[in-house]
Motif scaffolding. Structure first.
Motif, PDB file in Angstrom:
ATOM      1  N   LEU A 133       0.851  -1.175   0.000  1.00 12.17           N
ATOM      2  CA  LEU A 133       0.000   0.000   0.000  1.00 12.17           C
ATOM      3  C   LEU A 133       0.890   1.229   0.000  1.00 12.17           C
ATOM      4  CD1 LEU A 133      -2.979   1.029   0.217  1.00 12.17           C
ATOM      5  CD2 LEU A 133      -2.601   1.150   2.690  1.00 12.17           C
ATOM      6  N   ARG A 134       0.475   2.245  -0.719  1.00 14.23           N
ATOM      7  CA  ARG A 134       1.212   3.496  -0.741  1.00 14.23           C
ATOM      8  C   ARG A 134       0.358   4.609  -0.164  1.00 14.23           C
ATOM      9  NH1 ARG A 134       3.837   6.774  -5.951  1.00 14.23           N
ATOM     10  NH2 ARG A 134       5.807   7.309  -4.894  1.00 14.23           N
ATOM     11  N   LEU A 135       0.887   5.263   0.843  1.00 13.83           N
ATOM     12  CA  LEU A 135       0.237   6.417   1.432  1.00 13.83           C
ATOM     13  C   LEU A 135       0.891   7.689   0.923  1.00 13.83           C
ATOM     14  CD1 LEU A 135      -0.030   5.348   5.191  1.00 13.83           C
ATOM     15  CD2 LEU A 135      -1.750   5.076   3.389  1.00 13.83           C
ATOM     16  N   SER A 136       0.117   8.735   0.849  1.00 15.48           N
ATOM     17  CA  SER A 136       0.655  10.026   0.483  1.00 15.48           C
ATOM     18  C   SER A 136       0.140  11.083   1.449  1.00 15.48           C
ATOM     19  CB  SER A 136       0.303  10.401  -0.963  1.00 15.48           C
ATOM     20  OG  SER A 136      -1.093  10.536  -1.132  1.00 15.48           O
ATOM     21  N   CYS A 137       0.893  12.146   1.553  1.00 19.57           N
ATOM     22  CA  CYS A 137       0.540  13.263   2.416  1.00 19.57           C
ATOM     23  C   CYS A 137       0.822  14.534   1.651  1.00 19.57           C
ATOM     24  CB  CYS A 137       1.351  13.213   3.709  1.00 19.57           C
ATOM     25  SG  CYS A 137       1.208  14.679   4.746  1.00 19.57           S
ATOM     26  N   ALA A 138      -0.212  15.279   1.362  1.00 23.91           N
ATOM     27  CA  ALA A 138      -0.077  16.535   0.649  1.00 23.91           C
ATOM     28  C   ALA A 138       0.031  17.671   1.648  1.00 23.91           C
ATOM     29  CB  ALA A 138      -1.270  16.747  -0.276  1.00 23.91           C
ATOM     30  N   ALA A 139       1.099  18.422   1.549  1.00 26.48           N
ATOM     31  CA  ALA A 139       1.352  19.530   2.459  1.00 26.48           C
ATOM     32  C   ALA A 139       1.124  20.849   1.750  1.00 26.48           C
ATOM     33  CB  ALA A 139       2.775  19.471   2.999  1.00 26.48           C
ATOM     34  N   SER A 140       0.510  21.763   2.447  1.00 27.43           N
ATOM     35  CA  SER A 140       0.296  23.094   1.913  1.00 27.43           C
ATOM     36  C   SER A 140       0.627  24.123   2.978  1.00 27.43           C
ATOM     37  CB  SER A 140      -1.141  23.278   1.421  1.00 27.43           C
ATOM     38  OG  SER A 140      -2.070  23.098   2.483  1.00 27.43           O
ATOM     39  N   GLY A 141       0.999  25.311   2.535  1.00 23.84           N
ATOM     40  CA  GLY A 141       1.353  26.370   3.451  1.00 23.84           C
ATOM     41  C   GLY A 141       2.819  26.729   3.346  1.00 23.84           C
ATOM     42  N   SER A 142       3.366  27.191   4.450  1.00 23.13           N
ATOM     43  CA  SER A 142       4.756  27.629   4.495  1.00 23.13           C
ATOM     44  C   SER A 142       5.646  26.427   4.768  1.00 23.13           C
ATOM     45  CB  SER A 142       4.939  28.699   5.569  1.00 23.13           C
ATOM     46  OG  SER A 142       6.272  29.166   5.606  1.00 23.13           O
ATOM     47  N   ILE A 143       6.228  25.909   3.703  1.00 24.91           N
ATOM     48  CA  ILE A 143       6.996  24.674   3.790  1.00 24.91           C
ATOM     49  C   ILE A 143       8.364  24.869   3.158  1.00 24.91           C
ATOM     50  CG2 ILE A 143       7.076  22.243   3.144  1.00 24.91           C
ATOM     51  CD1 ILE A 143       3.944  22.507   2.859  1.00 24.91           C
ATOM     52  N   ILE A 168      10.247   5.667   2.616  1.00 27.65           N
ATOM     53  CA  ILE A 168       9.715   7.019   2.685  1.00 27.65           C
ATOM     54  C   ILE A 168      10.380   7.860   1.600  1.00 27.65           C
ATOM     55  CG2 ILE A 168      11.416   7.804   4.403  1.00 27.65           C
ATOM     56  CD1 ILE A 168       9.171   9.534   5.627  1.00 27.65           C
ATOM     57  N   SER A 169       9.605   8.707   0.970  1.00 24.49           N
ATOM     58  CA  SER A 169      10.142   9.587  -0.055  1.00 24.49           C
ATOM     59  C   SER A 169       9.349  10.881  -0.057  1.00 24.49           C
ATOM     60  CB  SER A 169      10.117   8.925  -1.437  1.00 24.49           C
ATOM     61  OG  SER A 169       8.788   8.612  -1.820  1.00 24.49           O
ATOM     62  N   ARG A 170       9.905  11.866  -0.723  1.00 19.73           N
ATOM     63  CA  ARG A 170       9.283  13.183  -0.718  1.00 19.73           C
ATOM     64  C   ARG A 170       9.457  13.831  -2.078  1.00 19.73           C
ATOM     65  NH1 ARG A 170      10.671  17.872   3.808  1.00 19.73           N
ATOM     66  NH2 ARG A 170       9.341  19.529   2.941  1.00 19.73           N
ATOM     67  N   ARG A 206       6.317  19.289  -5.326  1.00 18.60           N
ATOM     68  CA  ARG A 206       4.871  19.243  -5.129  1.00 18.60           C
ATOM     69  C   ARG A 206       4.480  19.169  -3.656  1.00 18.60           C
ATOM     70  NH1 ARG A 206       2.755  14.390  -8.555  1.00 18.60           N
ATOM     71  NH2 ARG A 206       0.732  15.332  -7.986  1.00 18.60           N
ATOM     72  N   ASN A 207       5.464  19.121  -2.769  1.00 22.24           N
ATOM     73  CA  ASN A 207       5.214  19.036  -1.326  1.00 22.24           C
ATOM     74  C   ASN A 207       4.326  17.848  -0.966  1.00 22.24           C
ATOM     75  OD1 ASN A 207       6.781  21.305  -0.554  1.00 22.24           O
ATOM     76  ND2 ASN A 207       5.113  22.675  -1.170  1.00 22.24           N
ATOM     77  N   ILE A 208       4.722  16.702  -1.456  1.00 22.60           N
ATOM     78  CA  ILE A 208       4.006  15.474  -1.157  1.00 22.60           C
ATOM     79  C   ILE A 208       4.968  14.484  -0.521  1.00 22.60           C
ATOM     80  CG2 ILE A 208       2.653  13.557  -2.061  1.00 22.60           C
ATOM     81  CD1 ILE A 208       1.820  15.341  -4.373  1.00 22.60           C
ATOM     82  N   LEU A 209       4.554  13.916   0.568  1.00 23.54           N
ATOM     83  CA  LEU A 209       5.299  12.882   1.262  1.00 23.54           C
ATOM     84  C   LEU A 209       4.657  11.539   0.984  1.00 23.54           C
ATOM     85  CD1 LEU A 209       7.581  12.365   3.448  1.00 23.54           C
ATOM     86  CD2 LEU A 209       5.694  12.377   5.109  1.00 23.54           C
ATOM     87  N   TYR A 210       5.479  10.538   0.737  1.00 28.60           N
ATOM     88  CA  TYR A 210       4.978   9.212   0.438  1.00 28.60           C
ATOM     89  C   TYR A 210       5.515   8.190   1.432  1.00 28.60           C
ATOM     90  CZ  TYR A 210       3.866  11.163  -4.156  1.00 28.60           C
ATOM     91  OH  TYR A 210       3.379  11.929  -5.189  1.00 28.60           O
ATOM     92  N   LEU A 211       4.750   7.148   1.608  1.00 30.81           N
ATOM     93  CA  LEU A 211       5.212   5.981   2.338  1.00 30.81           C
ATOM     94  C   LEU A 211       4.790   4.751   1.549  1.00 30.81           C
ATOM     95  CD1 LEU A 211       6.636   4.954   4.931  1.00 30.81           C
ATOM     96  CD2 LEU A 211       4.345   4.660   5.916  1.00 30.81           C
ATOM     97  N   GLN A 212       5.765   4.089   0.965  1.00 30.53           N
ATOM     98  CA  GLN A 212       5.513   2.849   0.260  1.00 30.53           C
ATOM     99  C   GLN A 212       5.676   1.711   1.249  1.00 30.53           C
ATOM    100  OE1 GLN A 212       4.624   2.208  -3.101  1.00 30.53           O
ATOM    101  NE2 GLN A 212       4.324   0.158  -2.237  1.00 30.53           N
ATOM    102  N   MET A 213       4.632   0.947   1.437  1.00 32.75           N
ATOM    103  CA  MET A 213       4.622  -0.134   2.407  1.00 32.75           C
ATOM    104  C   MET A 213       4.491  -1.462   1.667  1.00 32.75           C
ATOM    105  SD  MET A 213       2.227   1.500   5.417  1.00 32.75           S
ATOM    106  CE  MET A 213       0.803   1.688   4.340  1.00 32.75           C
ATOM    107  N   ASN A 214       5.495  -2.290   1.795  1.00 32.72           N
ATOM    108  CA  ASN A 214       5.503  -3.601   1.171  1.00 32.72           C
ATOM    109  C   ASN A 214       5.564  -4.686   2.241  1.00 32.72           C
ATOM    110  OD1 ASN A 214       5.626  -2.405  -1.421  1.00 32.72           O
ATOM    111  ND2 ASN A 214       7.869  -2.351  -1.361  1.00 32.72           N
TER     112      ASN A 214
END
Length: 119
Positions: free
Chosen positions: A18-28, A68-70, A74-82
């Motif tokens: 499963l792959r999770l993503s996290c979209a970040a917005s704002g002052s990054i 984990i990758s970023r 696009r300010n997106i964090l990923y977690l690839q879970m195998n």
């Protein structure tokens, strides 16, 4: 201000991925540390993995299975879970740590997403 939005988790069979993503917005900033945490029912929230610059850190329990990758552009964090295990079940949270000029920290958290791994 920072807002973090995790993708939806779901139900996965043991051994699946499963792959999770996290979209970040704002002052990054690209050098802000970001990470994934999880919390199982009745247990403390724990670090799964984080990334700071090019450096990554993983909990021993997920080494070799999670990545984990970023995407800084696009300010997106990923977690690839195998090779998921039932023990991976929990609510997964995205976190960003922001520092001010005095090196004081402020942590921002996503609302969390549930990942359930069936046996």
């Amino acid at each position: 201000q920072v807002q973090l939005a995790e993708s939806e988790g779901g139900l996965v069979q043991a051994g699946g991925s499963l792959r999770l993503s996290c979209a970040a917005s704002g002052s990054i900033r690209s050098d802000n540390t970001m990470g994934w945490y999880r919390q199982a029912s009745g247990k403390q929230r724990e670090l799964v993995a984080d990334i700071s610059g090019g450096a990554t850190n993983y909990a021993d329990s997920v080494k070799g299975r999670f990545t984990i990758s970023r995407d800084n552009a696009r300010n997106i964090l990923y977690l690839q879970m195998n090779s998921l295990k039932p023990e991976d079940t929990g609510v997964y949270y995205c976190k960003l740590r922001q520092r001010n000029y005095l090196l004081a920290t402020m942590d921002y958290w996503g609302k969390g997403t549930l990942v359930t791994v069936s046996s």
